[in-house]
Design a protein around this motif. Structure first.
Motif, short mmCIF file in Angstrom:
data_model
loop_
_atom_site.label_atom_id
_atom_site.label_comp_id
_atom_site.label_asym_id
_atom_site.label_seq_id
_atom_site.Cartn_x
_atom_site.Cartn_y
_atom_site.Cartn_z
N ARG A 124 0.89 -1.25 -0.05
CA ARG A 124 0.08 0.14 -0.04
C ARG A 124 0.84 1.29 -0.08
O ARG A 124 0.27 2.28 -0.46
CB ARG A 124 -1.03 0.04 1.36
CG ARG A 124 -2.08 -1.06 1.05
CD ARG A 124 -2.71 -1.11 2.60
NE ARG A 124 -3.64 -0.11 2.80
CZ ARG A 124 -4.87 0.05 2.39
NH1 ARG A 124 -5.53 -1.19 1.81
NH2 ARG A 124 -5.65 0.92 2.85
N VAL A 125 2.12 1.21 0.64
CA VAL A 125 2.93 2.43 0.79
C VAL A 125 3.88 2.33 -0.18
O VAL A 125 4.89 3.52 -0.13
CB VAL A 125 3.40 2.78 2.02
CG1 VAL A 125 2.21 2.51 3.25
CG2 VAL A 125 4.20 1.43 2.48
N PHE A 126 4.28 1.32 -0.93
CA PHE A 126 5.62 1.44 -1.69
C PHE A 126 5.70 2.45 -2.85
O PHE A 126 6.87 2.84 -2.72
CB PHE A 126 5.20 -0.05 -2.56
CG PHE A 126 6.70 -0.11 -3.40
CD1 PHE A 126 7.91 -0.76 -2.67
CD2 PHE A 126 6.55 0.08 -4.54
CE1 PHE A 126 9.00 -0.68 -3.34
CE2 PHE A 126 8.05 -0.14 -5.21
CZ PHE A 126 9.09 -0.52 -4.93
N LYS A 127 4.76 2.95 -3.30
CA LYS A 127 5.17 4.11 -4.33
C LYS A 127 5.47 5.39 -3.63
O LYS A 127 6.39 6.19 -4.07
CB LYS A 127 3.60 4.46 -5.25
CG LYS A 127 3.49 3.27 -6.15
CD LYS A 127 2.24 3.60 -6.99
CE LYS A 127 1.98 2.75 -8.03
NZ LYS A 127 0.75 3.00 -9.16
N GLU A 128 4.65 5.74 -2.60
CA GLU A 128 4.94 7.01 -1.78
C GLU A 128 6.12 6.82 -0.90
O GLU A 128 6.95 7.94 -0.63
CB GLU A 128 3.66 7.36 -1.05
CG GLU A 128 2.53 7.84 -2.17
CD GLU A 128 1.10 8.23 -1.25
OE1 GLU A 128 1.31 8.25 -0.26
OE2 GLU A 128 0.39 8.51 -2.01
N ARG A 129 6.28 5.66 -0.18
CA ARG A 129 7.33 5.39 0.87
C ARG A 129 7.96 4.22 0.46
O ARG A 129 7.90 3.21 1.54
CB ARG A 129 6.44 5.60 2.31
CG ARG A 129 5.87 6.87 2.47
CD ARG A 129 4.61 6.82 3.33
NE ARG A 129 5.01 6.00 4.60
CZ ARG A 129 3.94 5.28 5.34
NH1 ARG A 129 2.67 5.52 4.96
NH2 ARG A 129 4.22 4.45 6.16
N PRO A 130 8.88 4.19 -0.28
CA PRO A 130 9.60 2.84 -0.65
C PRO A 130 10.35 2.53 0.32
O PRO A 130 10.51 1.28 0.61
CB PRO A 130 10.35 3.18 -1.99
CG PRO A 130 10.37 4.78 -1.98
CD PRO A 130 9.21 5.17 -1.49
N GLU A 131 11.28 3.32 1.14
CA GLU A 131 12.00 3.07 2.21
C GLU A 131 11.15 2.22 3.53
O GLU A 131 11.40 1.19 3.90
CB GLU A 131 12.63 4.06 2.95
CG GLU A 131 13.64 4.68 1.89
CD GLU A 131 14.88 3.50 1.49
OE1 GLU A 131 15.33 2.84 2.39
OE2 GLU A 131 15.19 3.52 0.54
N ASP A 132 9.82 2.69 3.62
CA ASP A 132 9.18 2.29 4.77
C ASP A 132 8.46 0.89 4.32
O ASP A 132 8.44 -0.09 5.15
CB ASP A 132 7.82 3.10 4.78
CG ASP A 132 8.34 4.34 5.82
OD1 ASP A 132 9.41 4.18 6.30
OD2 ASP A 132 7.58 5.20 5.94
N ALA A 133 8.41 0.64 2.84
CA ALA A 133 7.68 -0.39 2.27
C ALA A 133 9.09 -1.76 2.67
O ALA A 133 8.60 -2.79 2.94
CB ALA A 133 7.43 -0.43 0.86
N ARG A 134 10.14 -1.15 2.29
CA ARG A 134 11.29 -2.24 2.48
C ARG A 134 11.37 -2.67 3.75
O ARG A 134 11.76 -3.92 4.20
CB ARG A 134 12.43 -1.72 1.73
CG ARG A 134 12.67 -1.63 0.19
CD ARG A 134 13.98 -1.39 -0.15
NE ARG A 134 13.95 0.15 -0.37
CZ ARG A 134 14.04 0.75 -1.23
NH1 ARG A 134 13.19 0.38 -2.31
NH2 ARG A 134 14.15 1.99 -1.16
N ARG A 135 11.31 -1.80 4.62
CA ARG A 135 11.40 -2.13 6.10
C ARG A 135 10.30 -3.07 6.41
O ARG A 135 10.66 -3.81 7.34
CB ARG A 135 11.42 -0.97 6.96
CG ARG A 135 11.12 -1.06 8.40
CD ARG A 135 11.12 0.55 9.05
NE ARG A 135 10.13 1.04 8.93
CZ ARG A 135 8.84 0.99 9.05
NH1 ARG A 135 8.31 -0.10 9.98
NH2 ARG A 135 7.90 1.84 8.87
N MET A 136 9.05 -2.68 5.82
CA MET A 136 7.89 -3.65 6.37
C MET A 136 8.24 -5.12 5.80
O MET A 136 7.91 -6.07 6.59
CB MET A 136 6.53 -3.30 5.94
CG MET A 136 6.22 -1.73 6.61
SD MET A 136 4.91 -1.08 5.63
CE MET A 136 5.01 0.46 6.54
#
Length: 336
Positions: free
Chosen positions: A197-209
């Motif tokens: 859900r957040v990959f496009k806007e927050r790729p770093e957060d997505a990778r952390r998740m």
């Protein structure tokens, strides 16, 4: 007063004599359930509750029989829930009825239907009631945030903070109960869904998740290494991670972990395990591309190990039907 009571008692006796003894129908229904003849069992339970409808245990058993027929008619899921609800009318804190309703509602809300919003709301209510009736019930604890997550997935919950909080609640619960397979499944899937859900806007957060999902799965495997179901869950999660992580080396690592987990699940699986057929048939499906004969032997061994399991028979028939030369065998299996 004595006369009134006497007349009432006589009326009740006459009523039961005319309509039959409910205990006779309950006994017959239970025997039919033991034979896995759920359709006839349902008819007997229905007759029993029409004569005497104030016994929660009978309503629960009636719902259980209906739940076994959902694969034949999806409406039986609603009928089962209504039967369990009847049990709760007479005993509002009945844990057996609440447990069954919660389990079925968790399955029902995995996909979207015409009544998804209503089903999710019912699920929240049942989970809250179960948590009140049994404060230590883990399923109730994880169901509450899970229904919030599913509402978001179906576009019915738009508050991102509430969604993120629910995802974290599942992660925290899994950290406390790492050996619980269902919780590991829900917590890792929630992390993967949040990352998407957040990959496009927050790729770093997505990778952390994604890393957090892998960590939850690793902790769960460490807590329950001898569980075939946990190993199979790891196979599924690592497989999804292999498709989600951007780095090639990470994809390879997760892909190898998925293969190892499936191999371990196959080694550990026993015919008495709930997901025995699923694990072995998944293994056969992967094996089929390199050794069709060995793959067919695996699925036929599943059927030999569980000859009375209708779901296993259906899965084996579906597997065989993919080969035009085996379609008659598949049809013969279904006609048994």
């Amino acid at each position: 007063t004595v006369v009134v009571i006497g007349v009432g008692l006589v009326g009740l006796i006459v009523h039961k004599v005319r309509r039959g003894d409910p205990d006779k129908y309950v006994k017959a229904a239970n025997e039919l359930v033991a034979q896995q003849n759920y359709e006839e069992a349902v008819k007997n339970f229905q007759q029993a509750v029409s004569i005497e409808g104030r016994q929660p245990a009978v309503w629960i058993a009636y719902g259980d029989a209906l739940a076994q027929l959902v694969h034949k008619d999806e409406d039986n899921a609603g009928r089962a829930v209504r039967a369990w609800q009847q049990a709760l009318e007479f005993e509002p804190q009945n844990k057996e009825a609440l447990t069954r309703m919660l389990a079925l509602l968790l399955v029902e809300t995995e996909g979207r239907t015409q009544n998804t919003a209503q089903t999710l709301e019912r699920g929240r209510d049942v989970a809250a009631r179960m948590a009140k009736a049994d404060p230590g019930n883990l399923a109730a604890a994880y169901a509450i945030p899970l229904f919030t997550i599913r509402a978001a997935e179906h576009g019915m919950q738009t508050d991102p903070e509430r969604y993120a909080e629910a995802v974290q609640q599942l992660s925290d619960l899994s950290a406390k109960h790492p050996a619980d397979v269902e919780l590991a499944k829900y917590a890792t899937a929630a992390k993967l869904g949040h990352a998407q859900r957040v990959f496009k806007e927050r790729p770093e957060d997505a990778r952390r998740m994604l890393d957090e999902a892998a960590a939850i799965m690793a902790a769960a495997l460490k807590a329950a290494p001898g569980s075939a179901e946990m190993q199979f869950q790891a196979f599924q999660i690592y497989g999804m991670l292999a498709l989600s992580v951007p780095a090639p080396e990470a994809r390879q690592e997760h892909g190898d972990a998925a293969k190892a987990a499936l191999a371990e699940a196959v080694k550990l699986a026993k015919p008495t395990d709930e997901r025995y057929a699923t694990i072995l048939i998944t293994h056969a499906t992967q094996l089929r591309s390199t050794d069709r004969a060995a793959a067919e032997k695996v699925v036929r061994d599943v059927l030999a190990a569980k000859p009375d399991d209708n779901d296993a028979r259906l899965r084996v028939a579906q597997f065989l039907a993919d080969d035009p030369a085996k379609r008659q065998d598949a049809i013969a299996l279904l006609e048994r």
